[in-house]
Design a protein around this motif. Structure first.
Motif: not given
Length: 271
Positions: A168-192
């Protein structure tokens, strides 16, 4: 590839599932129409010569006008990043990288353009994503360890369970949600990956040392050195993708090869 447009899009296919691709192109056309800005799409076909891919200029014309799309086919599969890098010389304000197994919401592109135009330092936007069944797909990640990657990709549920907190820590569960902008996650997926084109070019696209897997993590780490990255939940997609272990031995081998390259290029973390 010298068409001038507000937005350019690159989409790479390899022996595509035409049902999924239909959903992708239909949703892309709807989202582009809603955004109302000029655009040009580059569809790069990695399906080897002599193998039927089902893609042609006639097929693409079902979704877009002839002058809105450039379709090209490589003689052999040059890899995910290598094919997208064939759109490195685009002339546009924004450049979007998408997978052929994605459904893009009607207002996703307009919301991404608006957000990036309103935030000067933002050079890469990643969306809120769900799996096909509606569950959240977490595209933002912490820097991985070898243990996390092996657990997440290959371990059965009963082995994963004692490591839920770590995963869960790896996937940032509890840190990122469906309502708020989150700045500068360490890594993001390439699907979009919605870039300012100048950032896409400054990064020189994907690293050629990755054929498949981890090229998106590598690129997002490098992009973060030149701009801010934003997770923007008003940019919504549905992603059909799956784990390497579900795609057969070839994908497992590619996964491990790219994982070793990633840790060698950046730094090893075992646990």
């Amino acid at each position: 590839m010298n068409n001038v447009a507000k937005l350019t899009i690159s989409l790479v296919v390899y022996k595509p599932d035409l049902n999924q691709l239909n959903d992708t192109l239909t949703s892309l056309a709807t989202s582009l129409d809603y955004a109302g800005s000029s655009y040009h799409i580059y569809i790069i076909d990695n399906t080897p010569q002599g193998v039927e891919s089902g893609i042609s200029t006639e097929y693409i014309s079902r979704y877009f006008k002839y002058d809105e799309v450039t379709y090209s086919r490589n003689e052999k599969n040059v890899g995910f990043g290598g094919a997208h890098n064939q759109a490195l010389d685009v002339q546009s304000d924004f450049h979007l990288i998408i997978n052929p197994d994605l459904i893009i919401s009607r207002d996703a592109i307009s919301n991404a353009m608006l957000f990036m135009s309103s935030n000067e330092r933002c050079g890469l936007v990643t969306p809120y994503a769900t799996w096909t069944d509606g569950t959240i797909q977490r595209l933002c990640k912490q820097y991985p360890s070898v243990l996390v990657l092996l657990l997440r990709g290959f371990a059965p549920p009963f082995i994963k369970k004692p490591f839920n907190k770590l995963l869960n820590n790896y996937e940032m569960v509890g840190v990122i949600n469906c309502d708020e902008v989150f700045w500068n996650p360490p890594m993001v997926s390439g699907c979009f990956m919605f870039f300012k084109t100048e950032v896409w070019k400054k990064c020189r696209g994907f690293d050629h040392r990755y054929f498949l897997y981890f090229e998106d993590f590598d690129l997002s780490i490098r992009a973060k050195q030149v701009c801010d990255i934003a997770y923007v939940p008003s940019v919504k997609v549905v992603h059909h993708g799956g784990y390497a272990a579900r795609k057969g031995l070839k994908h497992i081998v590619l996964f491990f090869k790219s994982m070793v390259s990633f840790f060698r290029i950046h730094h090893w973390r075992w646990f």
